[in-house]
Design an enzyme around this catalytic site. Structure first.
Site, PDB file in Angstrom:
ATOM      1  N   ASP A 173      47.585  -6.593  56.706  1.00 46.33           N
ATOM      2  CA  ASP A 173      47.107  -5.969  57.935  1.00 46.33           C
ATOM      3  C   ASP A 173      48.221  -5.533  58.889  1.00 46.33           C
ATOM      4  O   ASP A 173      49.155  -6.291  59.169  1.00 46.33           O
ATOM      5  CB  ASP A 173      46.205  -6.985  58.648  1.00 46.33           C
ATOM      6  N   SER A 208      45.226  -1.430  61.394  1.00 44.07           N
ATOM      7  CA  SER A 208      44.078  -2.205  60.975  1.00 44.07           C
ATOM      8  C   SER A 208      42.804  -1.361  61.063  1.00 44.07           C
ATOM      9  O   SER A 208      42.780  -0.238  60.575  1.00 44.07           O
ATOM     10  CB  SER A 208      43.989  -3.483  61.806  1.00 44.07           C
TER      11      SER A 208
END
Length: 277
Positions: free
Chosen positions: A164, A40
């Site tokens: 993500d 991320s």
């Protein structure tokens, strides 16, 4: 020959500013990575250091973070957010500003061209599995790893679409261990010591569920040490040791960037000095 040093950078949206302070403390003490792994927002921070593992790179990264409010990466305007949501039906923000920021920083860099070996993780929608990017276009890999569900769009790479990395491995310590690291520095956003409780509102349901998904692999990795491997979890320096479990996007959340960087830098510098003494 010394054992490889790994920097592991986790996810957490705007809270990723803490990691900048940690990086500043590490490089100031001339601790350099032999491998960098990110998830991320940790993929973005990690890519900067993998490209240039020197203090100057942290200075550029700090300037980048401080300028995020002006760059419009996450629009504050409710009407703009709703317009994006109505058009896309899946997310509130476009990733165009983030892509532009990365293009200015990295151009058409390939992962394999970085100075330090770098990998970042994303979640494949089609395979419902984690996917590690260790070669190919850097920008696409980082955008894929940073595609927070509901906030940013899924990123197509090849014939797959990615979300993500925090969905599958928020702080990939076990990947570093499997890669043969002898010393691991864990750069995170301060959630590890925050207790969870049963949710009481619909919003808390989402927060708690995502926190469980974020934490469980890291907790397992830290509770099962590998003989001969040093693992250092750097401190954020957050007031009272507590951080907000709900990272706020937009100008409000990004307004705390400088404070977070400075707190994490001081706390991590103190930690490293004590370790060296």
């Amino acid at each position: 020959m010394s054992e490889p040093v790994a920097f592991v950078l986790g996810g957490g949206g705007p809270l990723g500013a803490y990691e900048v302070g940690m990086l500043k403390a590490l490089l100031e003490r001339e601790i350099r990575p032999d491998m960098v792994l990110g998830s991320s927002v940790g993929a973005l921070n990690g890519a900067m250091i993998a490209a240039d593992p020197r203090p100057d790179a942290v200075t550029r990264l700090e300037h980048l973070w401080v300028s995020l409010r002006e760059r419009g990466v996450f629009a504050d305007n409710l009407f703009a957010q709703m317009g994006t949501a109505l058009r896309s039906r899946t997310h509130l923000f476009s990733n165009a500003a983030l892509r532009g920021l990365m293009e200015r920083e990295f151009g058409d860099t390939q992962i394999e061209d970085l100075e330090v070996p770098f990998s970042c993780v994303a979640a494949s929608i089609e395979r419902a599995a984690e996917h590690w990017f260790s070669d190919g276009p850097l920008i696409e890999a980082v955008l894929a790893s940073s595609a927070v569900p509901g906030l940013l769009p899924p990123v197509p790479v090849g014939e797959e679409h990615f979300l993500d990395g925090g969905l599958v491995d928020s702080v990939p310590v076990d990947r570093a261990l499997a890669s043969g690291a002898g010393t691991v520095y864990v750069l995170h956003v301060g959630r590890l010591d925050q207790p969870l409780r049963p949710p009481r509102t619909p919003r808390e349901v989402a927060v708690v569920a995502f926190e469980i998904a974020r934490r469980h692999r890291l907790v397992h990795a830290l509770s099962h040490p590998v003989d001969g491997v040093e693992v250092h979890v750097l401190p954020t320096g957050a007031p009272g040791g507590r951080t907000d479990l709900r990272p706020r996007y937009g100008r409000r959340g990004l307004g705390l960037v400088q404070e977070r960087i400075e707190r994490a830098y001081q706390a991590s510098a103190d930690y490293l000095a004590e370790r060296a003494s």
